[in-house]
Design a protein around this motif. Structure first.
Motif, mmCIF file in Angstrom:
data_model
loop_
_atom_site.group_PDB
_atom_site.id
_atom_site.type_symbol
_atom_site.label_atom_id
_atom_site.label_comp_id
_atom_site.label_asym_id
_atom_site.label_seq_id
_atom_site.Cartn_x
_atom_site.Cartn_y
_atom_site.Cartn_z
ATOM 1 N N ASP A 12 0.868 -1.182 0.000
ATOM 2 C CA ASP A 12 0.000 0.000 0.000
ATOM 3 C C ASP A 12 0.899 1.225 0.000
ATOM 4 N N ASN A 13 0.863 2.002 -1.072
ATOM 5 C CA ASN A 13 1.753 3.147 -1.204
ATOM 6 C C ASN A 13 1.351 4.325 -0.318
ATOM 7 N N VAL A 14 0.123 4.366 0.154
ATOM 8 C CA VAL A 14 -0.313 5.442 1.045
ATOM 9 C C VAL A 14 0.205 5.202 2.454
ATOM 10 N N THR A 15 0.011 3.978 2.956
ATOM 11 C CA THR A 15 0.442 3.652 4.328
ATOM 12 C C THR A 15 1.875 3.136 4.382
ATOM 13 N N LYS A 16 2.470 2.838 3.205
ATOM 14 C CA LYS A 16 3.831 2.270 3.100
ATOM 15 C C LYS A 16 3.902 0.968 3.897
ATOM 16 N N GLN A 17 2.887 0.136 3.703
ATOM 17 C CA GLN A 17 2.763 -1.100 4.459
ATOM 18 C C GLN A 17 2.645 -2.287 3.514
ATOM 19 N N PRO A 50 4.866 -2.429 8.387
ATOM 20 C CA PRO A 50 5.221 -1.135 7.790
ATOM 21 C C PRO A 50 6.656 -1.178 7.259
ATOM 22 N N LEU A 51 6.902 -0.503 6.131
ATOM 23 C CA LEU A 51 8.264 -0.442 5.593
ATOM 24 C C LEU A 51 9.153 0.496 6.401
ATOM 25 N N ALA A 52 8.545 1.434 7.102
ATOM 26 C CA ALA A 52 9.309 2.396 7.898
ATOM 27 C C ALA A 52 8.417 2.930 9.012
ATOM 28 N N GLU A 53 9.055 3.519 10.010
ATOM 29 C CA GLU A 53 8.287 4.175 11.057
ATOM 30 C C GLU A 53 7.484 5.311 10.428
ATOM 31 N N ASN A 84 -4.980 1.834 -7.694
ATOM 32 C CA ASN A 84 -5.587 2.302 -6.440
ATOM 33 C C ASN A 84 -4.532 2.446 -5.336
ATOM 34 N N ASN A 85 -3.373 2.998 -5.693
ATOM 35 C CA ASN A 85 -2.259 3.222 -4.769
ATOM 36 C C ASN A 85 -1.692 1.939 -4.172
ATOM 37 N N SER A 86 -1.862 0.811 -4.882
ATOM 38 C CA SER A 86 -1.351 -0.460 -4.378
ATOM 39 C C SER A 86 -0.660 -1.258 -5.481
#
Length: 147
Positions: A12-17, A50-53, A84-86
């Motif tokens: 998910d590019n919005v949550t970076k998860q 998550p990919l990052a904090e 859809n941002n994914s």
């Protein structure tokens, strides 16, 4: 594959998860064309990372940094655009990755940290017919992504 089930990897590019979704033995093309895909009936998110904090997630970008080659990787797979941002890829019970009509589909995600774009440019590609996953990193000396 060992469980003979379809699993989806979703970025998910919005949550970076990154999430892993177990489709509980729902294999094949009908799963991919279901309007609720990848959250089809009976599906369960078994892992979410998550990919990052949160404070650093804005530094992660999906795509290829400006000035770097944007052609296909040497395995022939080009960057898959977000939908859809994914970025979503479903591995079938046999390990393959197919499209909605059952054809093998290669997919690749590219990402980088905007604070050091060239030094962090990376990619992950998936060979559709076999499901083989490759990890790539940009090599400035060779001016290409190398395995």
């Amino acid at each position: 594959m060992a469980q003979r089930q379809a699993f989806t990897f979703k970025y998910d590019n919005v949550t970076k998860q990154i999430s892993i979704i177990d489709h509980n033995s729902n294999p094949g093309a009908p799963l991919l064309v279901d309007p609720s895909y990848p959250n089809t009936a009976g599906s369960v998110v078994v892992s979410s990372t998550p990919l990052a904090e949160a404070t650093l997630s804005s530094e992660i970008n999906y795509g290829i940094p400006t000035g770097l080659p944007n052609s296909a990787l040497t395995d022939g797979i080009a960057m898959t655009p977000l939908l859809n941002n994914s970025f979503t890829v479903t591995f079938q019970p046999d390990g393959s990755v197919i499209d909605g009509v059952g054809n093998p589909q290669g997919r690749a995600m590219f990402f980088f940290n905007n604070r050091a774009a060239k030094g962090t440019a990376s990619a992950v590609s998936i060979m559709g017919a076999s499901g083989r996953v490759k990890i790539w990193r940009y090599s400035s000396g060779a001016n290409l992504y190398a395995e």
